[in-house]
Design an enzyme around this catalytic site. Sequence first.
Site, mmCIF file in Angstrom:
data_model
loop_
_atom_site.group_PDB
_atom_site.id
_atom_site.type_symbol
_atom_site.label_atom_id
_atom_site.label_comp_id
_atom_site.label_asym_id
_atom_site.label_seq_id
_atom_site.Cartn_x
_atom_site.Cartn_y
_atom_site.Cartn_z
ATOM 1 N N CYS A 100 0.831 -1.199 0.000
ATOM 2 C CA CYS A 100 0.000 0.000 0.000
ATOM 3 C C CYS A 100 0.873 1.259 0.000
ATOM 4 C CB CYS A 100 -0.974 -0.029 1.183
ATOM 5 S SG CYS A 100 -2.059 1.392 1.321
ATOM 6 N N HIS A 189 -3.303 -5.329 -0.484
ATOM 7 C CA HIS A 189 -2.838 -5.569 0.882
ATOM 8 C C HIS A 189 -2.597 -7.066 1.107
ATOM 9 C CE1 HIS A 189 -3.426 -1.592 2.738
ATOM 10 N NE2 HIS A 189 -4.404 -1.463 1.858
ATOM 11 N N GLU A 191 -1.571 -8.498 3.704
ATOM 12 C CA GLU A 191 -1.846 -8.879 5.103
ATOM 13 C C GLU A 191 -3.322 -8.808 5.470
ATOM 14 O OE1 GLU A 191 -2.508 -4.589 5.468
ATOM 15 O OE2 GLU A 191 -1.282 -5.851 4.181
#
Length: 244
Positions: A100, A189, A191
């Site tokens: 990001c 993203h 994660e």
Amino acid sequence: MKPFLLLATRAEDVVADGEYRAMLRYSGLRAEQLHRVRLEAAPMPRLRLDDYSGIVVGGGPFNSSDPEDAKSEAQRRVEREFVGLLDEVVERDFPFLGACYGVGTLGVYAGGVIDRTYPEDVGWTTVELTDEGAADPLLAGLPRRFVAYCGHKEAVRDAPPEAVVLATSEATPVQMFRLRRNLYATQFHPELDLEGLRERVDVYKSYGYFAPEEASAVVARAREVTVTEPMRILRRFVELYARP
């Protein structure tokens, strides 16, 4: 094993801590193996790259394309600190994975154009690996197409001149790129799971990503998919770069 370093910029504890827990969970690292520095809270400490196996940069509300007069002093400081850090990271080709905000930091540093041409609604997108991405060791074993959570006001319009584009999507031409051999950045993203997205929607619902009254609908749309593949990138990053 030398620890990895997480450079974070989220000011709100609930999402900052949620991001850290997710990084631990999906990388397979223990807390003592992933040192976190919250750059929004204090200046970047002096870092010795030789003390770490690699660097991970998390996301946050800072945007590289924000007008200069709209940036807080903290954001301007963080940007200056990243330039100094990336001078050494890029020169040494030191393992780096920017998620990001990492696209903005590494992309701008290396001469790319980051702007508001390709914003992404908060939710999910289908990421497609390029031929170079399918052959990249960090993405080994991932399917050519997979679903990932996203949500950004800005994105890469023009990749850095020496970058290799590893992944794309229908709405965002550059979802992931690599510089040299060991420097990576993702727009999506790796994660983020559904619970993490729900937390961020609640905290950032007044930040201009969507109308506040649409928060419940944003989460409902996110539930339409099951996101499992992007997290494998974090585990693979650790497998490739962990060193004694």
